[in-house]
Motif scaffolding. Structure first.
Motif, short mmCIF file in Angstrom:
data_model
loop_
_atom_site.label_atom_id
_atom_site.label_comp_id
_atom_site.label_asym_id
_atom_site.label_seq_id
_atom_site.Cartn_x
_atom_site.Cartn_y
_atom_site.Cartn_z
N ALA A 241 0.81 -1.22 0.00
CA ALA A 241 0.00 0.00 0.00
C ALA A 241 0.84 1.26 0.00
N THR A 242 2.15 1.14 -0.08
CA THR A 242 3.04 2.29 0.01
C THR A 242 3.31 2.92 -1.35
N PRO A 243 3.73 4.19 -1.37
CA PRO A 243 4.15 4.80 -2.64
C PRO A 243 5.30 4.05 -3.29
N THR A 244 6.17 3.45 -2.47
CA THR A 244 7.30 2.69 -3.02
C THR A 244 6.81 1.51 -3.85
N ALA A 245 5.80 0.81 -3.35
CA ALA A 245 5.24 -0.32 -4.10
C ALA A 245 4.61 0.14 -5.40
N ALA A 246 3.87 1.26 -5.34
CA ALA A 246 3.26 1.79 -6.56
C ALA A 246 4.33 2.16 -7.58
N LEU A 247 5.44 2.71 -7.11
CA LEU A 247 6.53 3.08 -8.02
C LEU A 247 7.13 1.84 -8.68
N GLU A 248 7.36 0.80 -7.89
CA GLU A 248 7.95 -0.42 -8.45
C GLU A 248 7.03 -1.04 -9.51
N LYS A 249 5.73 -0.99 -9.26
CA LYS A 249 4.79 -1.55 -10.23
C LYS A 249 4.74 -0.70 -11.51
N LEU A 250 4.75 0.61 -11.35
CA LEU A 250 4.69 1.49 -12.51
C LEU A 250 5.96 1.42 -13.35
N THR A 251 7.11 1.25 -12.68
CA THR A 251 8.37 1.17 -13.43
C THR A 251 8.62 -0.23 -13.97
N GLN A 252 7.75 -1.17 -13.60
CA GLN A 252 7.83 -2.54 -14.12
C GLN A 252 9.17 -3.20 -13.77
N THR A 253 9.67 -2.90 -12.57
CA THR A 253 10.91 -3.50 -12.13
C THR A 253 10.71 -4.98 -11.81
N SER A 254 11.78 -5.76 -11.94
CA SER A 254 11.70 -7.19 -11.66
C SER A 254 11.50 -7.48 -10.18
#
Length: 265
Positions: A213-226
């Motif tokens: 639920a964190t902004p960090t998780a949203a960033l990782e999903k949006l950047t499509q990181t592995s």
């Protein structure tokens, strides 16, 4: 009774004569542009992202399943921290210097003051995030070996990432309004970004819900990181995660506005 009535009348007159939103926004722009700390911190937000893309590209540290988009925005989390600091400094700087009293005197409607700060901050951070992340993606694509990594899907992801920069800045603004101290507000924002991920493994099955639920998780999903596996950032999609962050950011701003109206400057 006469004194109370006079006081109420005075407040009502001041509120009715208060500057409009556009004037309040102009006030906020003047203050933001005149503060060296906020100008330089905003610049660092953009430069850091692009420099990170060059560093990661030259270091050869990406995994085979990484994308150019994810690799180029590896330092995006740090950039988000700086964006949160920009938001905190926007209001905490006024509390530290004492100019918040003059601000609330010039614009008696305190909700309007906070709304003007939020609108200006969101626009500046959105544009900064969009420009610097796009530049980082282009630079990363140029530095990384051609054809070795998948490109990823930059659109519309870059618009969502820019929105995330704005949201984290608003979190910093809300926390700064509640705490009134720069150091405490910045530490709190960093904690919101980092602590759920760091301590998530200690939570067992709850990790995906807390860290996800964190902004960090949203960033990782949006950047499509592995690294954005369902076990660590939850199974919620990138855009629903961004919407969740937007939801509790607006709630936090509402609490900050309520608190600002009820206490002395």
């Amino acid at each position: 009774m006469t004194t109370t009535t006079a006081t109420t009348t005075t407040r009502a007159t001041a509120a009715s004569a208060a500057p409009g939103f556009r004037t309040a926004l102009a006030f906020e722009w003047t203050k933001f542009a005149s503060l060296r700390s906020t100008r330089w911190t905003l610049l660092v937000t953009g430069v850091l992202t692009v420099v990170g893309a060059v560093f990661v590209g030259l270091s050869g540290s990406l995994q085979p399943d990484d994308t150019v988009l994810g690799g180029s925005l590896t330092l995006g989390v740090i950039s988000l921290m700086v964006a949160g600091a920009v938001g905190a400094l926007t209001v905490c700087g006024e509390y530290a210097s004492g100019t918040i009293t003059a601000t609330l005197t010039a614009v008696p409607r305190r909700g309007r003051v906070l709304a003007a700060k939020a609108a200006l901050l969101a626009c500046l951070l959105y544009v900064t995030g969009l420009v610097c992340c796009t530049a980082a993606y282009l630079v990363g694509g140029a530095v990384l070996e051609d054809g070795k990594y998948a490109r990823g899907e930059p659109l519309p992801a870059l618009f969502g990432i820019a929105g995330l920069f704005a949201l984290v800045g608003l979190v910093g603004l809300a926390v700064g309004t509640l705490l009134k101290h720069s150091a405490g507000a910045v530490v709190t924002v960093v904690g919101v970004l980092m602590l759920p991920s760091l301590f998530g493994p200690l939570l067992g099955d709850l990790q995906r819900w807390v860290a996800g639920a964190t902004p960090t998780a949203a960033l990782e999903k949006l950047t499509q990181t592995s690294d954005a596996s369902p076990e660590t950032v939850g199974s919620l999609g990138a855009w629903p995660s961004l919407a969740l962050v937007a939801g509790y950011t607006l709630l936090l701003l509402g609490v900050a506005a309520w608190r600002l109206r009820r206490r002395d400057a």
